[in-house]
Structure formats: C-alpha cells, structure tokens
Design a protein around this motif. Sequence first.
Motif, short mmCIF file in Angstrom:
data_model
loop_
_atom_site.label_atom_id
_atom_site.label_comp_id
_atom_site.label_asym_id
_atom_site.label_seq_id
_atom_site.Cartn_x
_atom_site.Cartn_y
_atom_site.Cartn_z
N VAL A 1 27.59 33.90 0.82
CA VAL A 1 27.34 32.81 1.98
C VAL A 1 25.83 32.71 2.36
CG1 VAL A 1 27.52 32.46 4.57
CG2 VAL A 1 29.64 33.25 3.21
N LEU A 2 25.08 33.76 2.08
CA LEU A 2 23.64 33.73 2.31
C LEU A 2 22.96 32.71 1.24
CD1 LEU A 2 22.90 37.27 3.42
CD2 LEU A 2 23.01 35.24 4.90
N ILE A 3 23.32 33.30 -0.03
CA ILE A 3 22.80 32.45 -1.23
C ILE A 3 22.99 30.93 -1.01
CG2 ILE A 3 23.07 31.83 -3.58
CD1 ILE A 3 23.63 34.88 -3.91
N LEU A 4 24.33 30.62 -0.67
CA LEU A 4 24.67 29.30 -0.43
C LEU A 4 23.75 28.37 0.61
CD1 LEU A 4 28.31 29.10 -1.04
CD2 LEU A 4 26.90 28.47 -2.68
N GLY A 5 23.61 29.41 1.92
CA GLY A 5 22.65 28.69 2.81
C GLY A 5 21.34 28.55 2.54
N VAL A 6 20.90 29.45 1.97
CA VAL A 6 19.25 28.94 1.19
C VAL A 6 19.24 27.78 0.61
CG1 VAL A 6 17.50 30.15 0.03
CG2 VAL A 6 18.79 31.60 1.68
N ILE A 7 20.21 27.49 -0.56
CA ILE A 7 20.23 26.65 -1.53
C ILE A 7 20.47 25.21 -0.67
CG2 ILE A 7 21.47 25.71 -3.45
CD1 ILE A 7 22.10 28.16 -4.45
N GLY A 8 21.24 25.38 0.36
CA GLY A 8 21.57 24.28 1.16
C GLY A 8 20.27 23.71 1.97
N LEU A 9 19.71 24.77 2.44
CA LEU A 9 18.55 24.53 3.30
C LEU A 9 17.27 23.75 2.43
CD1 LEU A 9 17.11 24.88 6.16
CD2 LEU A 9 16.34 27.08 5.55
N ALA A 10 17.29 24.50 1.14
CA ALA A 10 15.94 23.87 0.44
C ALA A 10 16.57 22.35 -0.13
CB ALA A 10 16.09 24.82 -1.08
N VAL A 11 17.82 22.28 -0.31
CA VAL A 11 17.99 20.99 -0.71
C VAL A 11 17.94 19.84 0.51
CG1 VAL A 11 20.29 19.49 -1.41
CG2 VAL A 11 19.86 21.78 -2.54
N TRP A 12 18.34 20.38 1.72
CA TRP A 12 18.28 19.42 2.98
C TRP A 12 16.66 19.07 3.23
CZ3 TRP A 12 15.61 20.63 7.77
CH2 TRP A 12 15.85 19.71 8.65
N LYS A 13 15.73 20.26 3.03
CA LYS A 13 14.37 19.74 3.10
C LYS A 13 13.79 19.13 2.11
CE LYS A 13 12.77 24.07 5.46
NZ LYS A 13 11.90 25.10 5.57
N THR A 14 14.33 18.86 0.88
CA THR A 14 13.73 18.15 -0.03
C THR A 14 14.26 16.63 0.12
OG1 THR A 14 13.88 19.86 -1.47
CG2 THR A 14 13.69 17.83 -2.64
N THR A 15 15.64 16.50 0.40
CA THR A 15 15.95 15.12 0.52
C THR A 15 15.97 14.47 1.96
OG1 THR A 15 18.35 16.03 1.17
CG2 THR A 15 17.76 15.68 -1.21
N ARG A 16 15.56 15.18 2.92
CA ARG A 16 15.53 14.54 4.44
C ARG A 16 14.34 13.54 4.41
NH1 ARG A 16 11.87 16.63 8.37
NH2 ARG A 16 10.54 18.04 7.22
N PRO A 17 14.32 12.40 5.09
CA PRO A 17 13.35 11.38 5.20
C PRO A 17 12.07 12.01 6.04
CG PRO A 17 15.07 11.10 6.95
CD PRO A 17 15.39 12.17 5.97
N GLN A 18 10.96 11.67 5.21
CA GLN A 18 9.66 12.17 5.89
C GLN A 18 9.20 11.63 7.13
OE1 GLN A 18 6.61 12.22 2.48
NE2 GLN A 18 7.63 13.65 1.27
N THR A 19 8.75 12.34 8.11
CA THR A 19 8.05 11.68 9.11
C THR A 19 6.65 11.54 9.01
OG1 THR A 19 7.88 13.92 10.25
CG2 THR A 19 10.11 12.55 10.51
N SER A 20 6.12 10.79 10.00
CA SER A 20 4.64 10.59 9.91
C SER A 20 3.88 12.00 10.29
CB SER A 20 4.21 9.67 11.08
OG SER A 20 4.73 10.11 12.30
#
Length: 313
Positions: free
Chosen positions: A21-40
């Motif tokens: 669960v911890l490993i999948l959570g870290v991977i998901g957080l990293a993928v979310w930060k990479t793919t989320r739209p950048q703000t100003s």
Amino acid sequence: MKRLPFFTKSQRRALLVVEWVLILGVIGLAVWKTTRPQTSSDSQLKGEKTGKSSLLLMKGKWGGYFAEEKERPVETFPFDPNTADSTALLRLGLSPWQVRSIYRYRAKHGRYHEPEDFMRVPNMTVEQWERLKDFIRISPRFRYVQPKPRRALPPRVEVPTEQTLAVADTPKHDLYPRQEKIGQGQTIDINTADTTLLKMIPGIASKRAARIVSYRQALGGFVNVEQAMEAIELPDTVLKYMTVSALPVRKININRLSVQQMMKHPYLNFYQAKAIFEYRRNKGELHSVEELSRLEAFRTTDLDRLRHYVTFD
C-alpha cells in the motif's frame, strides 16, 4: 518477511499488505505531481531584481529551476547622460554593459559636453542613435564655456614725435648694424679671445663662438688652430683668420683621477678611462704616454693629441 521469525504467519501477511500500500501510494503521488496541470505559482517564480535585468526562475520538466531574462519594454524620454542612473538608461533600451561603459566614461573622461559625445557609447547602433539623439538634454553646467567675442577697439592713432620721426628717416641697415668682421691678413688668438672677438672672424656667429669657447675650457687650451674644428663644424676658410698663442695648457694627472673624472676630458672616452684605471690597479702607475700604447683602447692618433694634456706626477 522471512527475516522476522518472531511474527506469526498472519502478521507477516498484514505487514506485506501495508508495504505494498505504501509503495503504491508513493508511485501514485509521483505520477499525480507529474501529470497535473501547472499553475502560475509553480511555473514562474520572480527572482530578485537587479540594476542590470529582471529575471524569472522557470521550473523545468524534470524539476529544478532555470533563469530566464524578462524582455524589457523600450521607452523613449528626455534624459541627461551625465545624471541618468542605470534604471533610466536600461529603460531607454541600452544593454547592461553599455550602461557600465557610460559609468566608466563619466569616471575617466568627466562628462558629456555635447549630444554628439553620446555616440561614443560602444556599439551604439544607428537605430538607437536616431531614436535617442533628439531626447538628449545636456545641462548647461556640463557644457564647455563659450568665450564672448571681444569688442573691437577703435584704431589707435599715434602722434609722431621727434624720436619716431628720426627713426623713420634712418635707413634700415643703420638700425640693425651688422657685426664688424676682420679683413684679409688679420688674425685673432683663439686661445684668449672671448665670444665677442670670435664673432669678428668671417664665418663665425654667436652659436659657433660659444661652442669654441666652451670646448676650449673643457680641453684646457688649444695647441693648434685645427682644434677649433673639433668644437663645431666650420668652413675651412676661417682657419686663416685664427692663430694660437703659446700659452701653457691645463693638464690632467691620469694617475690620480677616477674614471668619471677622466671622462670629462674631450680626448678620453669611457673605454680609455676604464683601461687606464684597470692598468693602474693591476700594474701600478703610468710614467709616460708610450705606456698607454700597450693598451688596446688607444691608437697612435689618440696618443699624439693626448700627450699635450696629460701628466704623470
């Protein structure tokens, strides 16, 4: 899990589930930060403004930030290049290193006195000059002083006097009489004559007379009239107007003088004076001119003219 023997089998399974669960959570957080739209706020960070340029810190694709120079708007307004600060010069569209050149020019050359002096800014383009030349304002305190034209004075009218009338009636050759010269068959003793008498010889003027007297003093006296030709270049025709009296000449003791003192005589150069000094140091005092012939620095002609001016006492 096998390294934890003190846990039961069910406990080890529970820990394994938590680990995944911890490993999948870290991977998901990293993928979310990479793919989320950048703000100003994330894409641009304003850096500290300096007097040279405005920089933006841009966030890279893989993290980190890099500096990007913000394009400055070019303005045009009246300015004095002697007092404008760096901010105003940058607003005018000048590059930072051009601004530094302007500051160096002020420190080294003083001030800009004319608008055309501003063309000396390095790499000043035609576009920049055409845009800025009409907006340059040189303060009056920095301009050169223009002298006022002098008022013309009325012509001076001189009233002739008896003295001026007498000078006007005097022929020009009487106002500036020529130096009196001696005639054929007359001679002047160059061993005793001063410059006034020497100038009476045809072909000798003030400069030549002074050189002859100065050379005679350095030599110690003349023994023949040809020695006057050594002082300065003279025409051969002057020799028939010269004579030399049989006066004793001043001699130098080469056994007592230093190299510098011997060099003061016109007939001894540095190498000859040094050879005499080394001979005295190695072999003792000299006793005759013939002993000088053993030295390589002396030729026969040197000895013939030197024998009248040396002593060995």
